[in-house]
Design an enzyme around this catalytic site. Structure first.
Site, PDB file in Angstrom:
ATOM      1  N   GLU A 122      45.919  27.939  47.198  1.00  0.00           N
ATOM      2  CA  GLU A 122      45.190  28.939  47.970  1.00  0.00           C
ATOM      3  C   GLU A 122      43.710  28.527  48.001  1.00  0.00           C
ATOM      4  O   GLU A 122      43.170  28.137  46.971  1.00  0.00           O
ATOM      5  CB  GLU A 122      45.292  30.332  47.341  1.00  0.00           C
ATOM      6  CG  GLU A 122      44.694  31.396  48.261  1.00  0.00           C
ATOM      7  CD  GLU A 122      44.801  32.828  47.710  1.00  0.00           C
ATOM      8  OE1 GLU A 122      45.259  32.999  46.558  1.00  0.00           O
ATOM      9  OE2 GLU A 122      44.425  33.739  48.445  1.00  0.00           O
ATOM     10  N   GLY A 254      40.074  33.026  38.516  1.00  0.00           N
ATOM     11  CA  GLY A 254      40.703  33.671  37.363  1.00  0.00           C
ATOM     12  C   GLY A 254      42.156  33.262  37.202  1.00  0.00           C
ATOM     13  O   GLY A 254      42.573  32.798  36.146  1.00  0.00           O
ATOM     14  N   ALA A 255      42.923  33.431  38.253  1.00  0.00           N
ATOM     15  CA  ALA A 255      44.344  33.100  38.177  1.00  0.00           C
ATOM     16  C   ALA A 255      44.935  33.070  39.581  1.00  0.00           C
ATOM     17  O   ALA A 255      44.285  33.493  40.541  1.00  0.00           O
ATOM     18  CB  ALA A 255      45.084  34.120  37.331  1.00  0.00           C
ATOM     19  N   GLU A 257      48.612  33.581  42.003  1.00  0.00           N
ATOM     20  CA  GLU A 257      49.913  34.236  42.045  1.00  0.00           C
ATOM     21  C   GLU A 257      51.046  33.405  42.636  1.00  0.00           C
ATOM     22  O   GLU A 257      51.981  33.961  43.221  1.00  0.00           O
ATOM     23  CB  GLU A 257      49.767  35.525  42.864  1.00  0.00           C
ATOM     24  CG  GLU A 257      49.545  35.319  44.389  1.00  0.00           C
ATOM     25  CD  GLU A 257      48.091  35.349  44.846  1.00  0.00           C
ATOM     26  OE1 GLU A 257      47.200  35.100  43.999  1.00  0.00           O
ATOM     27  OE2 GLU A 257      47.852  35.612  46.032  1.00  0.00           O
ATOM     28  N   ASN A 258      51.031  32.078  42.510  1.00  0.00           N
ATOM     29  CA  ASN A 258      52.105  31.246  43.053  1.00  0.00           C
ATOM     30  C   ASN A 258      53.471  31.848  42.726  1.00  0.00           C
ATOM     31  O   ASN A 258      53.713  32.283  41.609  1.00  0.00           O
ATOM     32  CB  ASN A 258      52.035  29.844  42.461  1.00  0.00           C
ATOM     33  CG  ASN A 258      50.627  29.321  42.400  1.00  0.00           C
ATOM     34  OD1 ASN A 258      49.991  29.169  43.422  1.00  0.00           O
ATOM     35  ND2 ASN A 258      50.126  29.090  41.193  1.00  0.00           N
ATOM     36  N   HIS A 290      47.575  41.979  37.892  1.00  0.00           N
ATOM     37  CA  HIS A 290      47.166  41.660  39.258  1.00  0.00           C
ATOM     38  C   HIS A 290      48.049  40.549  39.842  1.00  0.00           C
ATOM     39  O   HIS A 290      48.608  40.705  40.928  1.00  0.00           O
ATOM     40  CB  HIS A 290      45.688  41.245  39.262  1.00  0.00           C
ATOM     41  CG  HIS A 290      45.154  40.865  40.587  1.00  0.00           C
ATOM     42  ND1 HIS A 290      44.416  41.727  41.373  1.00  0.00           N
ATOM     43  CD2 HIS A 290      45.233  39.711  41.297  1.00  0.00           C
ATOM     44  CE1 HIS A 290      44.077  41.126  42.492  1.00  0.00           C
ATOM     45  NE2 HIS A 290      44.560  39.889  42.475  1.00  0.00           N
ATOM     46  N   GLU A 291      48.150  39.453  39.125  1.00  0.00           N
ATOM     47  CA  GLU A 291      48.936  38.326  39.655  1.00  0.00           C
ATOM     48  C   GLU A 291      50.403  38.713  39.780  1.00  0.00           C
ATOM     49  O   GLU A 291      51.066  38.369  40.756  1.00  0.00           O
ATOM     50  CB  GLU A 291      48.789  37.079  38.783  1.00  0.00           C
ATOM     51  CG  GLU A 291      47.354  36.624  38.527  1.00  0.00           C
ATOM     52  CD  GLU A 291      46.481  36.533  39.766  1.00  0.00           C
ATOM     53  OE1 GLU A 291      47.024  36.255  40.859  1.00  0.00           O
ATOM     54  OE2 GLU A 291      45.261  36.760  39.659  1.00  0.00           O
ATOM     55  N   HIS A 294      51.037  40.811  42.829  1.00  0.00           N
ATOM     56  CA  HIS A 294      51.029  40.029  44.073  1.00  0.00           C
ATOM     57  C   HIS A 294      52.449  39.627  44.503  1.00  0.00           C
ATOM     58  O   HIS A 294      52.670  39.307  45.664  1.00  0.00           O
ATOM     59  CB  HIS A 294      50.209  38.753  43.889  1.00  0.00           C
ATOM     60  CG  HIS A 294      48.763  38.863  44.273  1.00  0.00           C
ATOM     61  ND1 HIS A 294      48.338  39.473  45.436  1.00  0.00           N
ATOM     62  CD2 HIS A 294      47.638  38.391  43.674  1.00  0.00           C
ATOM     63  CE1 HIS A 294      47.006  39.379  45.515  1.00  0.00           C
ATOM     64  NE2 HIS A 294      46.564  38.739  44.460  1.00  0.00           N
ATOM     65  N   GLU A 313      44.566  41.294  48.782  1.00  0.00           N
ATOM     66  CA  GLU A 313      43.653  41.401  47.635  1.00  0.00           C
ATOM     67  C   GLU A 313      43.163  42.822  47.401  1.00  0.00           C
ATOM     68  O   GLU A 313      43.150  43.296  46.264  1.00  0.00           O
ATOM     69  CB  GLU A 313      42.481  40.429  47.771  1.00  0.00           C
ATOM     70  CG  GLU A 313      42.894  38.948  47.741  1.00  0.00           C
ATOM     71  CD  GLU A 313      43.689  38.551  46.497  1.00  0.00           C
ATOM     72  OE1 GLU A 313      43.723  39.323  45.522  1.00  0.00           O
ATOM     73  OE2 GLU A 313      44.296  37.464  46.505  1.00  0.00           O
TER      74      GLU A 313
HETATM   75  N1  PHE Z   1      44.627  34.767  44.849  1.00  0.00           N
HETATM   76  C1  PHE Z   1      43.989  34.751  43.572  1.00  0.00           C
HETATM   77  C2  PHE Z   1      43.982  36.179  43.098  1.00  0.00           C
HETATM   78  O1  PHE Z   1      43.308  37.018  43.530  1.00  0.00           O
HETATM   79  C3  PHE Z   1      42.604  34.250  43.548  1.00  0.00           C
HETATM   80  C4  PHE Z   1      42.425  32.815  43.881  1.00  0.00           C
HETATM   81  C5  PHE Z   1      41.956  32.446  45.116  1.00  0.00           C
HETATM   82  C6  PHE Z   1      42.710  31.851  42.950  1.00  0.00           C
HETATM   83  C7  PHE Z   1      41.753  31.126  45.443  1.00  0.00           C
HETATM   84  C8  PHE Z   1      42.510  30.531  43.262  1.00  0.00           C
HETATM   85  C9  PHE Z   1      42.021  30.177  44.492  1.00  0.00           C
HETATM   86  O2  PHE Z   1      44.686  36.584  42.305  1.00  0.00           O
HETATM   87 ZN    ZN Z   2      44.564  38.600  43.976  1.00  0.00          ZN
END
Ligand code: PHE
Ligand code: ZN
Length: 849
Positions: A122, A254-255, A257-258, A290-291, A294, A313
């Protein structure tokens, strides 16, 4: 190579991709300098798309071969990908590319961190792994074969087969490429399991580097709590047989959500009482939630394009804040969220970087992972829920999941769900997504013959590209108290839609005291000219915890403002009124700890600027210090009592109750330090058996200038723990006296363990300097120069982290002419660097406006 000449992408130009991807098969043969990625992709024409030339994204890829239906082709390679003639109808695309993960310092695409392979896709990182339509509206089923000697090889979905030197994964859920992930390395797993509401067993793992396996238990519990909560509150069940989390030391955010394989910055998942503060525990719990959340809001229902980022988000931040409220204290969470919103989102929305929750154009999407998209985006969802009510919100969410599961959606889809399920017209509400800036809300009131009238006026100052603003829908929660302090009208949700609008309350015996914007029911700046008496009254009597806190905060702001601009002394009446609250043992210690904190110096600068006063960072610092000294002196009897009340005798637990007590105790300790020069802090430091107590004590010793021994002891104890040493780096810069801040930051960068390519370590020093308000804004410009030097240096390696950090300059127009000129010069120097990344180019251009 990336195209350096900035190109602007517009929401209005959206066109669907000409093909659908039926399935993707990837084979990744790992090697640090020459990883081979073979792809097999079945394309089918997209009946909903206009005719277009076949284009696949690709960056920094060495194309080895490509074929269509088995016949070699020679595509045209462009700066951003490749173009190719393709047959009409469906076809099989195959390609092989070579990439160099060890040389990837941008931490986007496939890269290496401490010898382990990992990916970050991402928003647009997949194009650095292979040629692909790298856009979120192209969703497909992925099968991934990983070849390599690493003992652990992970990808999305479920494991299907493995053998000597290879492993294969299959993800049955169609997903966009940004949710792809691959991890390989020498990792250990902390296992767990979860039984879903329909009785399916899910295998859970947290994978870490050897040595970190003792820091996984808390994260595992947080994951299980999140899974249960999403079933109970949103009816959402997990949908694979396995859920993996991996901790990575080098990570830009931070992290991530793959699907089925969340990748975490190790600072956002690893926890132990000895190494993590209570704030870390709470944050880790929230980020894991949060992750995980997602999986439904982001993955099962994703975004059509990156302009819709807030669709996933804003909603997911809102959901994780609901989760934290349920797990801990809702009132404390709300106050903390508002503090954070004002500290990070308000300056963004009131400065040159202001943009709508759903932006309409960008050059580099990575620059739009902002407090506006995330936190204001969550506020917008909260307002929607307040307007329709909790029950209607739940019904609308059910419809959202039912209607859009498996789709890539827009904000229009989201709002339509609410319109259809509630019958409401949300046309005006939608302005929250398109209009940038923070509305100002003015209030006046009137009382006659038992009728009380509140008149509100809303006005949003102009923001870049938006000189004119239209009125927005504001849910304004109001309660009324009678002069004895009893609540005569409980919290009522007023729905404001006009520029100016009045609301009346009948049948009152006396003029009431209004408690306005309870729970911070809309993200606005409330401008109410009320007396100190009224504020003190609310501080003593309001039933709404947020507004009680806000009343005290208002008094603190007024006091500091008078000290800074009029040379007034500390407001002893407020200090005494606050003492009454602090003595109320029925109040949550965590709430009382929040009451003890003063507005930050940055917040004061913002407030002064809004009132037309040029903020002087040195004067703000001095006033804050004087006030804190006055509080300590005035409360010399109270402090030991509070300290005793805050003592935790039970074995350490990072729960709300204990952490609230420690927060109160440590807030008291910092005042106590002003009286005893650090004696109590040193005693606490020596006795500490958890990081919360140890770090707070160290912080107090630094402010007292009595830190040398403790700093050395801390370093000796923790030199082998990267995450703890990040705290050591950060605290020295953040807590030190402003006149020493730049020199200290600069000295820290000379150390061998200042691994500046690691985003956590870089931010520990640079981010903390920016937090040391008067230090960063040193009159001679040394803070600006220092930061600019480092941003220039980092950009060559890691544009994303550099660009994010450029926002420390976003308030530059607030300050005096000399400082403005110095900050402008720093920005111009960054802008002038040859080969500056697209990310940073866009940021400095916007900042310079
Ligand atoms: N999608 C992630 C989140 O909000 C944030 C993120 C964006 C991480 C881009 C890495 C790169 O949980
Ligand atoms: Zn997120």
């Amino acid at each position: 190579m990336k195209d350096a000449s900035p190109q602007t992408i517009y929401l209005k130009d959206y066109t669907p991709f000409g093909w659908q991807v039926a399935d993707v098969h990837l084979t990744v043969a790992l090697s640090p300098d020459a990883t081979r990625v073979r792809s097999r992709i079945r394309f089918e024409p997209n009946p909903d798309a206009p005719a277009q030339r076949f284009f696949l994204h690709g960056e920094d890829l060495r194309l080895i071969r490509a074929s269509i239906d088995g016949t070699e082709v020679t595509p045209v390679l462009t700066a951003e990908g490749l173009e190719c003639d393709v047959p009409e109808g469906g076809f099989l695309w195959e390609s092989e590319v070579e990439i160099a993960p060890a040389a990837n310092t941008a931490l986007e695409g496939l890269y290496m961190s401490n010898g382990m392979y990992c990916t970050q896709c991402e928003a647009e990182g997949f194009r650095k792994i292979t040629y692909y339509p790298d856009r979120p509206d192209v969703m497909s089923v992925f099968t991934v074969r990983i070849e390599g000697d690493e003992p652990v090889k992970l990808s999305n979905g479920n494991p299907v087969a493995q053998g000597e030197g290879w492993a294969e994964w299959h993800d049955p859920w169609p997903k966009p490429a940004y949710l792809f992930a691959l991890v390989a390395g020498e990792l250990l797993n902390h296992p767990g399991s979860f039984t879903t509401m329909s009785g399916r067993e899910v295998e859970l793992n947290i994978y870490v580097r050897p040595g970190d396996e003792g820091k996984c238990a808390f994260g595992m519990q947080a994951l299980k709590d999140s899974m249960r909560w999403d079933e109970e509150v949103y009816g959402r069940e997990y949908d694979l047989d396995i859920f993996n989390i991996v901790a990575v030391d080098d990570f830009n955010m931070g992290a991530m959500e793959n699907k089925g394989l969340n990748v975490f910055n190790s600072s956002c998942v690893l926890a132990s009482p000895e190494t993590s503060t209570d704030a870390n525990f709470e944050r880790i719990e929230a980020i894991i939630a949060h992750e995980y959340f997602h999986n439904w809001t982001g993955n099962r229902i994703t975004c059509r394009d990156w302009f819709q980022l807030c669709l996933k988000e804003g909603l997911t931040v809102f959901r994780d804040s609901q989760f934290t409220s349920d797990m801990r204290s809702a009132e404390v969470k709300r106050i903390s969220d508002v503090i954070d919103l004002r500290a990070r989102q308000f300056p963004e929305d009131q400065g040159p970087l202001s943009h709508p929750v759903r932006p309409e154009s960008f050059q580099e999407i990575n620059n739009f992972y902002t407090a506006t998209v995330y936190e204001k985006g969550a506020e917008v969802i909260g307002m929607l829920r307040r307007l329709v009510g909790a029950e209607a919100y739940a019904k609308a969410l059910d419809l959202y999941f039912e209607r859009h599961d498996g789709q890539a959606c827009t904000i229009e889809d989201w709002l339509k769900v609410f319109e259809d399920s509630t019958g409401r017209d949300l046309t005006q509400f939608k302005r929250w997504y398109s209009q940038s800036g923070t509305p100002h809300l003015k209030v006046s009131d009137d009382y006659a013959d038992g009728t009380y009238t509140l008149t509100f006026t809303q006005e949003t100052p102009p923001t870049p590209g938006q000189p004119e603003k239209a009125p927005q829908v504001l849910p304004i929660a109001v309660g009324l108290l009678n002069p004895n302090g009893d609540e005569v009208v409980p919290t009522t949700m007023l729905e404001m839609t006009e520029a100016t609008q009045s609301f009346t309350f009948e049948g009152l015996n006396a003029k009431p005291v209004p408690s306005i914007l309870r729970g911070f029911s809309a993200p606005v700046v409330l401008m109410r000219e009320s007396t100190a008496e009224e504020k003190s009254f609310l501080l003593a009597h309001d039933t709404d915890a947020f507004n009680r806190w806000e009343a005290s905060r208002d008094l603190a702001r007024a006091c500091l403002s008078a000290m800074i601009t009029e040379g007034a002394g500390p407001d002893l009446a407020w200090i005494d009124a606050l003492e009454q609250v602090l003595r109320d043992a029925t109040l949550d210690p965590a709430f009382r700890a929040l009451m003890l904190a003063l507005p930050t110096q940055a917040e004061l600068a913002q407030m002064l600027h809004a009132r037309g006063v040029t903020p002087d960072p040195d004067a703000i610092y001095a006033a804050t210090e004087t006030l804190r000294d006055a509080m300590a002196t005035r409360w010399s009897a109270l402090l030991p009592e509070l300290m005793a009340e805050a003592r935790v005798d039970a074995p350490f637990a990072p729960d709300a109750e204990q952490s609230g007590k420690r927060a109160l105790g440590n807030a008291v300790l910092s005042l106590q330090t002003r009286l005893d020069g650090g004696k109590a802090a040193q005693a606490q430091y020596d006795a500490a058996d958890n990081m919360t107590m140890q770090l707070s004590a160290l912080s107090c010793l630094i402010t007292a200038g009595a830190e040398d021994a403790a700093l050395a002891a801390f370093e000796a104890q923790w030199k082998d723990d990267r995450l703890v040493m990040d705290k050591w780096f950060a605290l020295q810069v953040a807590a030190t006296a402003p006149e020493k801040a730049v020199a200290r930051a600069s000295a820290l960068t000379e150390r061998a363990d200042f691994d500046w390519k690691n985003p956590n370590r870089f931010r520990a020093v640079m981010g903390s300097l920016a937090m040391n308000h008067a230090g960063f804004h040193a009159k001679d410009g040394s803070g600006y120069r220092f930061l600019a030097d480092w941003l220039i240096k980092l950009d060559e390696k890691n544009p994303q982290t550099t660009a994010r950090m450029c926002s420390v300059f976003q308030t530059w127009k607030r300050y005096d002419a000399d400082r403005q000129a110095l900050m402008k010069a720093a920005l111009e120097r960054i802008a002038a660097r040859p080969g500056l990344s697209r990310d940073v180019t866009e940021m400095v251009t916007r900042l310079l406006g």
